[in-house]
Write a protein that holds these residues in place. Sequence first.
Motif, PDB file in Angstrom:
ATOM      1  N   ALA A  99       0.750  -1.244  -0.021  1.00  0.00           N
ATOM      2  CA  ALA A  99      -0.105  -0.111   0.049  1.00  0.00           C
ATOM      3  C   ALA A  99       0.815   1.180  -0.030  1.00  0.00           C
ATOM      4  N   THR A 100       0.315   2.141  -0.831  1.00  0.00           N
ATOM      5  CA  THR A 100       1.223   3.566  -0.747  1.00  0.00           C
ATOM      6  C   THR A 100       0.374   4.728  -0.367  1.00  0.00           C
ATOM      7  N   SER A 101      -1.228   4.649  -0.344  1.00  0.00           N
ATOM      8  CA  SER A 101      -1.857   5.787   0.173  1.00  0.00           C
ATOM      9  C   SER A 101      -3.191   5.420   0.209  1.00  0.00           C
ATOM     10  N   MET A 102      -3.949   5.947   1.072  1.00  0.00           N
ATOM     11  CA  MET A 102      -5.326   5.813   1.271  1.00  0.00           C
ATOM     12  C   MET A 102      -6.103   7.075   1.401  1.00  0.00           C
ATOM     13  N   VAL A 103      -7.258   7.287   1.231  1.00  0.00           N
ATOM     14  CA  VAL A 103      -8.132   8.481   1.151  1.00  0.00           C
ATOM     15  C   VAL A 103      -9.387   7.802   2.120  1.00  0.00           C
ATOM     16  N   VAL A 104     -10.009   8.774   3.032  1.00  0.00           N
ATOM     17  CA  VAL A 104     -11.043   8.078   3.906  1.00  0.00           C
ATOM     18  C   VAL A 104     -12.291   9.125   3.872  1.00  0.00           C
ATOM     19  N   SER A 105     -13.371   8.667   3.842  1.00  0.00           N
ATOM     20  CA  SER A 105     -14.582   9.509   3.795  1.00  0.00           C
ATOM     21  C   SER A 105     -15.611   8.955   4.975  1.00  0.00           C
ATOM     22  N   LEU A 106     -15.718  10.056   5.685  1.00  0.00           N
ATOM     23  CA  LEU A 106     -16.532   9.838   6.959  1.00  0.00           C
ATOM     24  C   LEU A 106     -17.918  10.733   6.710  1.00  0.00           C
ATOM     25  N   THR A 107     -19.067   9.802   6.976  1.00  0.00           N
ATOM     26  CA  THR A 107     -20.508  10.117   7.187  1.00  0.00           C
ATOM     27  C   THR A 107     -20.658  10.154   8.537  1.00  0.00           C
ATOM     28  N   LEU A 108     -21.048  11.478   9.322  1.00  0.00           N
ATOM     29  CA  LEU A 108     -21.059  11.411  10.827  1.00  0.00           C
ATOM     30  C   LEU A 108     -22.531  11.696  10.974  1.00  0.00           C
ATOM     31  N   PRO A 109     -23.404  11.136  12.055  1.00  0.00           N
ATOM     32  CA  PRO A 109     -24.304  12.140  12.696  1.00  0.00           C
ATOM     33  C   PRO A 109     -24.137  13.111  13.506  1.00  0.00           C
ATOM     34  N   LYS A 110     -24.930  13.943  13.263  1.00  0.00           N
ATOM     35  CA  LYS A 110     -24.411  15.456  14.110  1.00  0.00           C
ATOM     36  C   LYS A 110     -24.346  15.288  15.821  1.00  0.00           C
ATOM     37  N   GLU A 111     -24.595  14.099  16.436  1.00  0.00           N
ATOM     38  CA  GLU A 111     -24.446  13.823  17.853  1.00  0.00           C
ATOM     39  C   GLU A 111     -23.075  13.154  18.026  1.00  0.00           C
ATOM     40  N   THR A 112     -22.443  12.684  16.979  1.00  0.00           N
ATOM     41  CA  THR A 112     -21.048  12.102  17.152  1.00  0.00           C
ATOM     42  C   THR A 112     -20.029  12.876  17.858  1.00  0.00           C
ATOM     43  N   GLN A 113     -19.304  12.535  18.984  1.00  0.00           N
ATOM     44  CA  GLN A 113     -18.515  12.899  19.732  1.00  0.00           C
ATOM     45  C   GLN A 113     -17.389  13.191  18.983  1.00  0.00           C
ATOM     46  N   VAL A 114     -16.623  14.723  19.080  1.00  0.00           N
ATOM     47  CA  VAL A 114     -15.558  14.921  18.604  1.00  0.00           C
ATOM     48  C   VAL A 114     -14.431  13.938  18.917  1.00  0.00           C
ATOM     49  N   SER A 115     -14.283  13.466  20.048  1.00  0.00           N
ATOM     50  CA  SER A 115     -13.350  12.538  20.900  1.00  0.00           C
ATOM     51  C   SER A 115     -13.585  11.308  20.055  1.00  0.00           C
ATOM     52  N   TRP A 116     -14.693  10.707  19.635  1.00  0.00           N
ATOM     53  CA  TRP A 116     -14.787   9.702  18.840  1.00  0.00           C
ATOM     54  C   TRP A 116     -14.076   9.570  17.473  1.00  0.00           C
ATOM     55  N   GLY A 132       2.667  -2.469   9.899  1.00  0.00           N
ATOM     56  CA  GLY A 132       3.947  -2.544   8.916  1.00  0.00           C
ATOM     57  C   GLY A 132       3.698  -1.915   7.468  1.00  0.00           C
ATOM     58  N   ALA A 133       2.718  -1.262   7.405  1.00  0.00           N
ATOM     59  CA  ALA A 133       2.518  -0.474   6.175  1.00  0.00           C
ATOM     60  C   ALA A 133       3.159   0.790   5.951  1.00  0.00           C
ATOM     61  N   LEU A 134       4.728   0.586   5.956  1.00  0.00           N
ATOM     62  CA  LEU A 134       5.372   1.737   6.045  1.00  0.00           C
ATOM     63  C   LEU A 134       5.632   2.575   4.987  1.00  0.00           C
ATOM     64  N   ARG A 135       4.991   2.120   3.854  1.00  0.00           N
ATOM     65  CA  ARG A 135       5.035   3.094   2.653  1.00  0.00           C
ATOM     66  C   ARG A 135       3.561   3.776   2.542  1.00  0.00           C
ATOM     67  N   CYS A 136       2.648   3.499   3.499  1.00  0.00           N
ATOM     68  CA  CYS A 136       1.223   4.141   3.181  1.00  0.00           C
ATOM     69  C   CYS A 136       1.124   5.390   4.027  1.00  0.00           C
ATOM     70  N   SER A 137       0.387   6.343   3.431  1.00  0.00           N
ATOM     71  CA  SER A 137       0.015   7.459   3.982  1.00  0.00           C
ATOM     72  C   SER A 137      -1.428   7.805   3.875  1.00  0.00           C
ATOM     73  N   VAL A 138      -1.980   8.716   4.840  1.00  0.00           N
ATOM     74  CA  VAL A 138      -3.354   9.079   4.493  1.00  0.00           C
ATOM     75  C   VAL A 138      -3.223  10.306   3.732  1.00  0.00           C
ATOM     76  N   ALA A 139      -3.816  10.171   2.668  1.00  0.00           N
ATOM     77  CA  ALA A 139      -3.626  11.420   1.657  1.00  0.00           C
ATOM     78  C   ALA A 139      -4.641  12.480   1.463  1.00  0.00           C
ATOM     79  N   GLY A 140      -5.775  11.942   2.187  1.00  0.00           N
ATOM     80  CA  GLY A 140      -6.918  13.108   2.408  1.00  0.00           C
ATOM     81  C   GLY A 140      -8.306  12.506   2.531  1.00  0.00           C
ATOM     82  N   GLY A 141      -9.196  13.010   2.143  1.00  0.00           N
ATOM     83  CA  GLY A 141     -10.412  12.365   2.438  1.00  0.00           C
ATOM     84  C   GLY A 141     -11.587  13.324   2.225  1.00  0.00           C
ATOM     85  N   ASP A 142     -12.623  12.926   2.881  1.00  0.00           N
ATOM     86  CA  ASP A 142     -13.907  13.781   3.057  1.00  0.00           C
ATOM     87  C   ASP A 142     -14.763  13.560   4.284  1.00  0.00           C
TER      88      ASP A 142
END
Length: 341
Positions: A99-116, A132-142
């Motif tokens: 793996a070299t990179s990943m992008v992450v999309s989160l859909t959140l209910p409004k009551e989701t706590q920021v700490s979560w 051990g995925a040492l070449r992988c970075s989180v490149a962004g998301g939504d």
Amino acid sequence: MLETPLTVADLTESGLLARIFPRLKGASGAGALLLLGPGDDAAIVGAPDGRTVFSIDTQVQDQDFRLQWPNGHASTGYDVGWKAAAQNLSDINAMGAQATSMVVSLTLPKETQVSWVEDFADGLSASIRELGALRCSVAGGDLGRGRELSVTVAILGTLDGRDPVLRSGAAPGDVLALAGTVGRAAAGLAILESGHSVASLAPGLRQFVDAQCRPFPPLASGPLALEAGASAMLDISDGLVRDAGRMAEASQVVVDLDPESLKLLAAPLAPAGRLLRTEPLEWVLGGGEDHGLLATFPAGVQLPRGFAAIGSVQALAGNNSTGVNIAGRPADLVGWDHFAD
């Protein structure tokens, strides 16, 4: 007086992102190929050999995970983040790639706590680093708002100039081998769905809950299998029988599982089997989400480190169809299906 927990509705999108991004910076190592990360409209990732391996997966609350389980156990944001990264890293691993990179999309209910959400980012980052995925970075998301919590991860990988290992290359005479574990995550799921609280579990049983909430796919094994000459490979996410059947169908062969090897795989699950009055072999054959690797190797090839032989590949005979046998007899457990179950 207790303070009211901060929720995502209390912050702007940029304010929430400002809390997430710093937690993701430590995920990648020196070999990372991220050229431009979060902050612009799109990320830029290097592709050393001109090809990109790509996969995507979605987890939806109460379909793929629960925040509150029937036995009272609560899934943390860390758990969900870890698993989101692990299952996607495993898909890249199953091709013999890294793996070299990943992008992450989160859909959140409004009551989701920021700490979560912060905990989620920590789990995602820790999974990448500790697996051990040492070449992988989180490149962004939504980020988005919705009625249920949903996590989608898209992941990229590189083959470093080698050809991928497909699930369609198994040939008669090949040895069937497993890297990682099977059945443990299924045992953990059964505990979580039971009336046995995690706090009351006897020593040694908590490992099964951990296998479900924070799986540990053998990321070193995919590239090792490719180098050793694996003829076919896939990630076991939906159960040994179901996924072996997919390999058999793609390769137009019959996969035959060795019963003695299956007994060895079931033996460590015996304590959970006694607790829940379940035959552990059912978890081995039908349980998914350990994210081990199932691979075939030509006869005579030395199995790479981490793999153990669990069966063989046989040719179709007469009018027989592709499928999975146990000592020559059809296996009757099929595993997980997102739409049928």
